[in-house]
Design a protein around this motif. Structure first.
Motif, mmCIF file in Angstrom:
data_model
loop_
_atom_site.group_PDB
_atom_site.id
_atom_site.type_symbol
_atom_site.label_atom_id
_atom_site.label_comp_id
_atom_site.label_asym_id
_atom_site.label_seq_id
_atom_site.Cartn_x
_atom_site.Cartn_y
_atom_site.Cartn_z
ATOM 1 N N GLN A 27 0.826 -1.205 0.000
ATOM 2 C CA GLN A 27 0.000 0.000 0.000
ATOM 3 C C GLN A 27 0.863 1.259 0.000
ATOM 4 O OE1 GLN A 27 -2.343 -1.073 3.488
ATOM 5 N NE2 GLN A 27 -4.187 -1.247 2.242
ATOM 6 N N CYS A 58 2.388 1.814 -3.410
ATOM 7 C CA CYS A 58 1.391 2.291 -4.378
ATOM 8 C C CYS A 58 0.645 3.519 -3.876
ATOM 9 C CB CYS A 58 0.402 1.164 -4.699
ATOM 10 S SG CYS A 58 1.162 -0.216 -5.586
ATOM 11 N N ASN A 59 1.061 4.049 -2.731
ATOM 12 C CA ASN A 59 0.508 5.293 -2.185
ATOM 13 C C ASN A 59 -1.011 5.234 -2.055
ATOM 14 O OD1 ASN A 59 0.752 7.883 -1.127
ATOM 15 N ND2 ASN A 59 0.489 8.865 -3.119
ATOM 16 N N THR A 60 -1.495 4.235 -1.319
ATOM 17 C CA THR A 60 -2.939 4.066 -1.150
ATOM 18 C C THR A 60 -3.229 3.401 0.193
ATOM 19 O OG1 THR A 60 -4.934 3.133 -2.158
ATOM 20 C CG2 THR A 60 -2.951 1.772 -2.238
ATOM 21 N N ASP A 110 -6.257 1.692 0.122
ATOM 22 C CA ASP A 110 -7.247 0.741 -0.382
ATOM 23 C C ASP A 110 -6.654 -0.665 -0.487
ATOM 24 O OD1 ASP A 110 -9.083 2.803 -0.650
ATOM 25 O OD2 ASP A 110 -8.478 3.223 -2.721
ATOM 26 N N PHE A 170 -3.191 -2.676 -7.346
ATOM 27 C CA PHE A 170 -3.790 -1.505 -6.718
ATOM 28 C C PHE A 170 -4.160 -0.497 -7.808
ATOM 29 C CE2 PHE A 170 -1.242 -3.431 -3.398
ATOM 30 C CZ PHE A 170 -2.028 -3.290 -2.261
ATOM 31 N N SER A 214 -4.443 2.569 -7.626
ATOM 32 C CA SER A 214 -3.647 3.792 -7.542
ATOM 33 C C SER A 214 -2.367 3.700 -8.368
ATOM 34 C CB SER A 214 -3.285 4.084 -6.080
ATOM 35 O OG SER A 214 -2.538 2.998 -5.545
ATOM 36 N N GLU A 244 0.601 6.582 6.789
ATOM 37 C CA GLU A 244 0.224 6.911 5.414
ATOM 38 C C GLU A 244 1.206 7.923 4.827
ATOM 39 O OE1 GLU A 244 -3.843 8.046 4.871
ATOM 40 O OE2 GLU A 244 -4.553 6.661 6.415
ATOM 41 N N SER A 270 4.938 8.023 -7.956
ATOM 42 C CA SER A 270 4.910 9.038 -6.900
ATOM 43 C C SER A 270 6.250 9.722 -6.695
ATOM 44 C CB SER A 270 4.458 8.404 -5.577
ATOM 45 O OG SER A 270 5.365 7.399 -5.180
#
Length: 253
Positions: free
Chosen positions: A24, A27-29, A31, A65, A67, A211, A241
């Motif tokens: 996560q 993938c900067n998420t 979710d 993901f 994102s 996060e 990112s």
């Protein structure tokens, strides 16, 4: 190399090693991933969560993901319980996906997660079995030391046991935690480097529970052990990112 559209990673390690959290952050998420079978068909989430709740992971399933769909992840269920079949399934997957002629199905890197919350049993029989018996060929393996922040709590406890007051223990915890990490990283490296197929790199990960944590070190480390420049370029471009990483790669080449 132009035919490879997505960077594919096999993520391994025992239960509760923080694997999903790392993916996560990469993938900067926050979710959960979508799950696809080996033929690209999406699998119903209710079915997936039911099997995960029973500790089952199908290594052939693709985790993506939304994102950052440029990554495809495979999650290997832990085989620390001694299941010969689970180990053989994992080994078969690694060998077949490392040598496949289908470029889009090749795995490009393996992240093997070892949680520092289990620092007194960092290298179990499962780790030794993998690094002694599983030849990953040209696919590099990076050992990720996860949940390193746990050493801060261990450090405070040690300092309190030595007679320091809480405020003094808190002030000294950063230095002691650093010493603990170095001690156990050396221990892990000493054991695994003697295996038949040792890892390419060891990387401690911190603040993965937060996060927005920067994963640049993980991407740089993975890129540095890839055996082809084209794969490194694919990885860097996939990491959307980090503009700084893309610039650094371009300048370096």
């Amino acid at each position: 190399m132009k035919n490879i559209k997505r960077f594919r990673v096999l993520v391994m390690g025992r239960a509760n090693a923080g694997k999903t959290t790392i993916l996560q952050r990469v993938c900067n998420t926050v979710d959960k991933p979508e799950i696809f079978d080996g033929n690209g068909r999406k699998i119903d989430n209710a079915v997936v969560q039911g099997t995960l709740g029973r500790g089952y992971h199908n290594i052939e399933h693709e985790l993506v993901f939304q994102s950052n769909p440029g990554y495809v992840f495979h999650d290997s269920s832990g085989f620390e319980a001694g299941s010969t079949q689970q180990f053989e399934d994992m080994k078969k997957f690694v060998i077949s996906h490392a040598a496949t002629n289908s470029l889009d199905k090749c795995i490009h890197a393996i992240w093997y997660c070892i949680p520092m919350t289990d620092y007194e049993r960092t290298v179990t029989a499962a780790e030794q079995k993998f690094f002694n018996e599983c030849d990953t060929g040209h696919v590099p393996v990076v050992v990720l030391l996860t949940k390193v922040d746990f050493f801060h709590l261990v450090a405070i406890e040690e300092l309190l046991d030595e007679g320091l007051k809480m405020e003094e223990a808190k002030r000294g915890a950063i230095a002691r935690a650093s010493q603990l990490l170095e001690k156990w990283q050396v221990h892990i490296k000493h054991i695994l480097d003697q295996c038949k197929f040792p890892p390419e790199f060891y990387l401690p990960l911190t603040k993965m529970h937060e996060e927005g944590t920067d994963c640049t070190a993980l991407i740089q480390c993975t890129g540095s052990v890839l055996n082809e420049e084209g794969l490194e370029r694919l990885l860097i471009s996939t990491q959307q990112s980090s503009i700084a990483l893309c610039i650094e790669f371009a300048m370096g080449r």
